[in-house]
Design a protein around this motif. Structure first.
Motif, mmCIF file in Angstrom:
data_model
loop_
_atom_site.group_PDB
_atom_site.id
_atom_site.type_symbol
_atom_site.label_atom_id
_atom_site.label_comp_id
_atom_site.label_asym_id
_atom_site.label_seq_id
_atom_site.Cartn_x
_atom_site.Cartn_y
_atom_site.Cartn_z
ATOM 1 N N LYS A 4 0.828 -1.206 0.000
ATOM 2 C CA LYS A 4 0.000 0.000 0.000
ATOM 3 C C LYS A 4 0.868 1.265 0.000
ATOM 4 O O LYS A 4 0.548 2.244 -0.661
ATOM 5 C CB LYS A 4 -0.962 -0.005 1.182
ATOM 6 N N ILE A 5 1.973 1.220 0.725
ATOM 7 C CA ILE A 5 2.877 2.368 0.777
ATOM 8 C C ILE A 5 3.632 2.515 -0.536
ATOM 9 O O ILE A 5 3.676 3.601 -1.129
ATOM 10 C CB ILE A 5 3.854 2.243 1.967
ATOM 11 N N LYS A 29 -0.197 7.345 1.043
ATOM 12 C CA LYS A 29 0.725 8.389 0.580
ATOM 13 C C LYS A 29 1.779 8.738 1.631
ATOM 14 O O LYS A 29 1.542 8.673 2.829
ATOM 15 C CB LYS A 29 -0.056 9.649 0.231
ATOM 16 N N SER A 30 2.928 9.148 1.115
ATOM 17 C CA SER A 30 4.025 9.609 1.963
ATOM 18 C C SER A 30 3.550 10.753 2.853
ATOM 19 O O SER A 30 2.923 11.703 2.380
ATOM 20 C CB SER A 30 5.166 10.085 1.053
ATOM 21 N N GLY A 31 3.814 10.626 4.148
ATOM 22 C CA GLY A 31 3.431 11.655 5.111
ATOM 23 C C GLY A 31 1.989 11.586 5.567
ATOM 24 O O GLY A 31 1.590 12.322 6.472
ATOM 25 N N GLU A 32 1.209 10.711 4.982
ATOM 26 C CA GLU A 32 -0.213 10.594 5.297
ATOM 27 C C GLU A 32 -0.427 9.899 6.640
ATOM 28 O O GLU A 32 0.299 8.988 7.001
ATOM 29 C CB GLU A 32 -0.889 9.794 4.187
ATOM 30 N N LYS A 33 -1.462 10.348 7.346
ATOM 31 C CA LYS A 33 -1.831 9.696 8.601
ATOM 32 C C LYS A 33 -2.449 8.343 8.280
ATOM 33 O O LYS A 33 -3.297 8.217 7.402
ATOM 34 C CB LYS A 33 -2.825 10.550 9.383
ATOM 35 N N GLY A 48 -1.093 10.243 16.212
ATOM 36 C CA GLY A 48 -1.254 9.007 15.450
ATOM 37 C C GLY A 48 0.009 8.534 14.761
ATOM 38 O O GLY A 48 1.118 8.948 15.072
ATOM 39 N N ARG A 49 -0.187 7.678 13.798
ATOM 40 C CA ARG A 49 0.919 7.056 13.061
ATOM 41 C C ARG A 49 0.873 7.550 11.618
ATOM 42 O O ARG A 49 -0.197 7.656 11.035
ATOM 43 C CB ARG A 49 0.753 5.534 13.116
ATOM 44 N N PHE A 50 2.062 7.818 11.059
ATOM 45 C CA PHE A 50 2.158 8.385 9.727
ATOM 46 C C PHE A 50 3.091 7.569 8.843
ATOM 47 O O PHE A 50 4.086 7.009 9.319
ATOM 48 C CB PHE A 50 2.678 9.828 9.806
ATOM 49 N N VAL A 51 2.777 7.545 7.541
ATOM 50 C CA VAL A 51 3.645 6.918 6.554
ATOM 51 C C VAL A 51 4.908 7.770 6.433
ATOM 52 O O VAL A 51 4.847 9.003 6.505
ATOM 53 C CB VAL A 51 2.932 6.832 5.181
ATOM 54 N N THR A 52 6.047 7.122 6.266
ATOM 55 C CA THR A 52 7.307 7.840 6.128
ATOM 56 C C THR A 52 7.254 8.858 4.990
ATOM 57 O O THR A 52 6.513 8.679 4.021
ATOM 58 C CB THR A 52 8.486 6.874 5.880
ATOM 59 N N LEU A 108 13.336 5.487 0.551
ATOM 60 C CA LEU A 108 13.018 4.240 1.242
ATOM 61 C C LEU A 108 11.786 3.582 0.616
ATOM 62 O O LEU A 108 11.759 2.369 0.413
ATOM 63 C CB LEU A 108 12.800 4.489 2.735
ATOM 64 N N ILE A 109 10.790 4.383 0.293
ATOM 65 C CA ILE A 109 9.585 3.849 -0.340
ATOM 66 C C ILE A 109 9.929 3.214 -1.692
ATOM 67 O O ILE A 109 9.475 2.119 -2.008
ATOM 68 C CB ILE A 109 8.506 4.946 -0.497
#
Length: 121
Positions: free
Chosen positions: A20-21, A27-31, A69-73, A78-79
């Motif tokens: 998914k990432i 998306k990058s930076g997305e919650k 919360g948690r966020f995508v890098t 790296l992605i």
């Protein structure tokens, strides 16, 4: 998602989260969604989701912020690396099957190209 009973569910979740990432669905930076919501959508125990997310964080693909919360890098390199690894693993599988079928490289590439064209139409 249908799970393979021969492999740990958290590993399968981790692989799906990485996909998914790397595909941009997340998306990058997305919650990211909450553990509870993810557990509900995958129909698994929240502890299993938590374990997969902890591994995602350990690999640097997610970051937790206690209050928000948690966020995508945001690390696009790296992605891209994770996407490439997934692609190369599939290539390894294809090469293994071609070798077992005693198909040479040129024949395999030709067959893949034809198949790809047919799937794209």
């Amino acid at each position: 998602m249908e799970f393979d009973n021969n492999r740990p569910i958290y590993i399968q979740l981790l692989e799906d989260f990485k996909l998914k990432i790397s595909s941009g669905e997340w998306k990058s930076g997305e919650k990211m969604d909450t553990v509870r919501n993810l557990a509900e959508s995958y129909a698994v125990n929240p502890n299993t989701v938590q374990r997969a997310l902890q591994e995602l964080e350990r690999e640097g693909l997610a970051k937790s912020n206690r209050t928000s919360g948690r966020f995508v890098t945001e690390d696009l390199n790296l992605i891209e690396k994770i996407a490439n690894e997934a692609f190369y693993k599939s290539c390894d599988d294809l090469i293994d099957v071609a070798n077992k079928l005693e198909l040479d490289r040129d024949k395999s590439i030709k067959m893949l190209d034809e198949y790809w064209r047919d799937k794209s139409e």
